[in-house]
Design an enzyme around this catalytic site. Sequence first.
Site, PDB file in Angstrom:
ATOM      1  N   ASN A   7       0.882  -1.138   0.096  1.00  0.00           N
ATOM      2  CA  ASN A   7      -0.006  -0.133   0.068  1.00  0.00           C
ATOM      3  C   ASN A   7       0.842   1.276   0.003  1.00  0.00           C
ATOM      4  OD1 ASN A   7       0.735  -0.194   2.928  1.00  0.00           O
ATOM      5  ND2 ASN A   7      -0.990   0.859   3.489  1.00  0.00           N
ATOM      6  N   ARG A  55       6.431   3.238 -10.925  1.00  0.00           N
ATOM      7  CA  ARG A  55       7.692   4.068 -10.952  1.00  0.00           C
ATOM      8  C   ARG A  55       8.693   3.169 -10.872  1.00  0.00           C
ATOM      9  NH1 ARG A  55       4.108   7.750  -8.307  1.00  0.00           N
ATOM     10  NH2 ARG A  55       5.390   7.614  -6.328  1.00  0.00           N
ATOM     11  N   ASP A  71      -9.103   1.599   7.881  1.00  0.00           N
ATOM     12  CA  ASP A  71      -7.882   0.998   7.556  1.00  0.00           C
ATOM     13  C   ASP A  71      -7.882  -0.677   7.868  1.00  0.00           C
ATOM     14  OD1 ASP A  71      -5.929   2.745   6.439  1.00  0.00           O
ATOM     15  OD2 ASP A  71      -5.413   3.511   8.504  1.00  0.00           O
TER      16      ASP A  71
END
Length: 395
Positions: free
Chosen positions: A94, A102, A167
């Site tokens: 996460n 990237r 969460d």
Amino acid sequence: MTALEGVKVICLGQFYFAPYCTMLMARLGADVIKIEAPQGDPYRRLPTVDENGYPIQFRFLNSGKRNIRLDLSTPAGQDVLRGLVRNADVLVQNLSPGAMDRFGLGYDQLREVNPGLIMATGTGFGSFGPYAGESAMDLTIQARTAIMSTTGFEDGAPVRTGPSVVDFMAGTHILAGVLAALFQRTRTGRGQHVEVSLQDAILPSLTSNIAGQLSENTASFERTGNRHGGMSVAPYNAYPAADGWVTVLCPTDEHWNRLRGVMNDPAADDPRFATMPGRCEHMDEVDAVVAHWSRTRRKDDMAATLKALKIPCAPVVTLPELLEDPHVRERGVLRTVTDDQGSFMTLGSPLVLSDSPMVEPVRSGGLGEHTDEVLSTELGMSADDITKLRDTGVI
């Protein structure tokens, strides 16, 4: 044997979301390798520490994992991860949206290394939609998904929920997706990409609130305090007791009739209260009747009386009371562990499997504590190889 014995997991998780998923996998017997950036998981640096200066939140979420320090912004660090992926079953991450791509470590790249890899990605809003790519935290998702606007009292400000529900609910969802993908792989031999967003995971919890908005039969309120989110059950509230508060709800007319009998208050016999629609229409009056009865009684005594009548109820427990609760202690989700360094509290597991023992929690490791062990046993690196990586700041 444990449920996930032999399953190898790479955790690129930080904060609560992905680390909770992989903590549960560790409790189920998976070998979890937690990879941290050179500066470590941000929760290593929180001021909530134990008497030895160790961060408590980090310990709760990362016990039982092997910890390595790795700079994924470097080509050498990326090569190390690819090497670990080659023999892994699952990768859970996460990181900030787009970070893995990237680094050249997105799912399309990693499945070339290991076609059986299950990669689970947790984000705030997912990979498509107008908000895709936006960063998010528990608080901001609560704001964006009406959790805050439905929490608190009608005449007050929006309020975040006390616990980090977004969460942890998302962490449970991503675990479900990973386990489903592992099961499917036993039939297809192929891995896949699992995606869970914080927003998607929390929205189903608004079912009652959304029903209240859509219904033509009930008054519509956003913030309902301790009342039912859809304003469609009464009584349903936290009521004052002589020594605190107690929650009481009557989901059926039969429950109300039992409560009415024990209250023995003529006001409760008002014919307007005979049916659920009537009680919901006159919710203030119903709550006043219940509060008149409850405020002179101790919360534990009142809860015992109502439980005997099978009326849903519970005393409102404080945090200090929770930590001493005998049921919580026996169930072991909050667990005190004693080792050669002393005693500490951490998380056990809410999962109970009749034929799969849980792995007992251990003290969580320091930043990079298992780096040498993992690189030598998993990748066959020599001491010289590891030293070169350390000297160049990769590990």
